[in-house]
Design a protein around this motif. Structure first.
Motif, PDB file in Angstrom:
ATOM      1  N   ARG A 137       0.867  -1.196   0.000  1.00 49.57           N
ATOM      2  CA  ARG A 137       0.000   0.000   0.000  1.00 49.57           C
ATOM      3  C   ARG A 137       0.893   1.232   0.000  1.00 49.57           C
ATOM      4  O   ARG A 137       1.902   1.272   0.705  1.00 49.57           O
ATOM      5  N   ASP A 138       0.488   2.230  -0.737  1.00 47.25           N
ATOM      6  CA  ASP A 138       1.224   3.496  -0.742  1.00 47.25           C
ATOM      7  C   ASP A 138       0.596   4.407   0.296  1.00 47.25           C
ATOM      8  O   ASP A 138      -0.505   4.896   0.129  1.00 47.25           O
ATOM      9  N   THR A 139       1.309   4.611   1.385  1.00 51.97           N
ATOM     10  CA  THR A 139       0.824   5.452   2.480  1.00 51.97           C
ATOM     11  C   THR A 139       1.718   6.676   2.659  1.00 51.97           C
ATOM     12  O   THR A 139       1.714   7.302   3.708  1.00 51.97           O
ATOM     13  N   GLY A 140       2.498   6.967   1.643  1.00 52.29           N
ATOM     14  CA  GLY A 140       3.600   7.912   1.768  1.00 52.29           C
ATOM     15  C   GLY A 140       4.883   7.105   1.826  1.00 52.29           C
ATOM     16  O   GLY A 140       5.900   7.480   1.288  1.00 52.29           O
ATOM     17  N   TRP A 141       4.803   5.959   2.479  1.00 50.77           N
ATOM     18  CA  TRP A 141       5.795   4.893   2.452  1.00 50.77           C
ATOM     19  C   TRP A 141       5.082   3.692   1.851  1.00 50.77           C
ATOM     20  O   TRP A 141       3.864   3.585   1.950  1.00 50.77           O
ATOM     21  N   TYR A 168      -4.816  -1.453   6.890  1.00 54.82           N
ATOM     22  CA  TYR A 168      -4.783  -0.270   6.023  1.00 54.82           C
ATOM     23  C   TYR A 168      -5.908   0.696   6.401  1.00 54.82           C
ATOM     24  O   TYR A 168      -5.694   1.903   6.492  1.00 54.82           O
ATOM     25  N   HIS A 216      -4.910   2.340   9.505  1.00 53.26           N
ATOM     26  CA  HIS A 216      -3.824   3.292   9.226  1.00 53.26           C
ATOM     27  C   HIS A 216      -4.386   4.615   8.712  1.00 53.26           C
ATOM     28  O   HIS A 216      -3.883   5.686   9.049  1.00 53.26           O
ATOM     29  N   GLN A 217      -5.440   4.548   7.911  1.00 54.41           N
ATOM     30  CA  GLN A 217      -6.039   5.775   7.373  1.00 54.41           C
ATOM     31  C   GLN A 217      -6.700   6.601   8.479  1.00 54.41           C
ATOM     32  O   GLN A 217      -6.767   7.817   8.381  1.00 54.41           O
ATOM     33  N   ARG A 267      -2.836   6.389  12.176  1.00 59.56           N
ATOM     34  CA  ARG A 267      -1.526   5.929  11.724  1.00 59.56           C
ATOM     35  C   ARG A 267      -0.640   5.481  12.881  1.00 59.56           C
ATOM     36  O   ARG A 267       0.058   4.477  12.797  1.00 59.56           O
ATOM     37  N   GLU A 289       1.552   2.014  13.454  1.00 60.95           N
ATOM     38  CA  GLU A 289       3.004   2.079  13.615  1.00 60.95           C
ATOM     39  C   GLU A 289       3.444   1.372  14.892  1.00 60.95           C
ATOM     40  O   GLU A 289       4.461   0.670  14.906  1.00 60.95           O
TER      41      GLU A 289
END
Length: 75
Positions: free
Chosen positions: A39-43, A52, A55-56, A59, A63
């Motif tokens: 997934r593209d989360t910035g990373w 995911y 995370h949205q 975050r 982590e």
């Protein structure tokens, strides 16, 4: 991107274990160990659908799941 990289020096058995770990990271959620995908989360993170979605919203919780704080050693 988004998968584990392991660099080892040692026996063939150790290299086989490192290779297996790298292969597992392709489809295994970093937070839960369940099935996941990049997934593209910035990373680029390998996360399950549930991780995911969390995370949205939160975050920092994800982590902490991926990188739990170490317990402090007794002084």
């Amino acid at each position: 991107y988004g998968t584990l990289r392991v660099h080892v020096y040692g026996s063939a058995r150790l290299q086989d274990l490192a290779d297996w770990c790298e292969e597992q990271s392709v489809g295994r959620c970093m937070a839960t160990g369940r099935e996941g995908r990049a997934r593209d989360t910035g990373w680029v993170l390998t996360l399950s659908d549930a991780a995911y979605a969390l995370h949205q919203r939160d975050r920092q919780t994800v982590e902490r799941m991926m990188y739990p704080p170490r317990e402090k050693a007794d002084a």
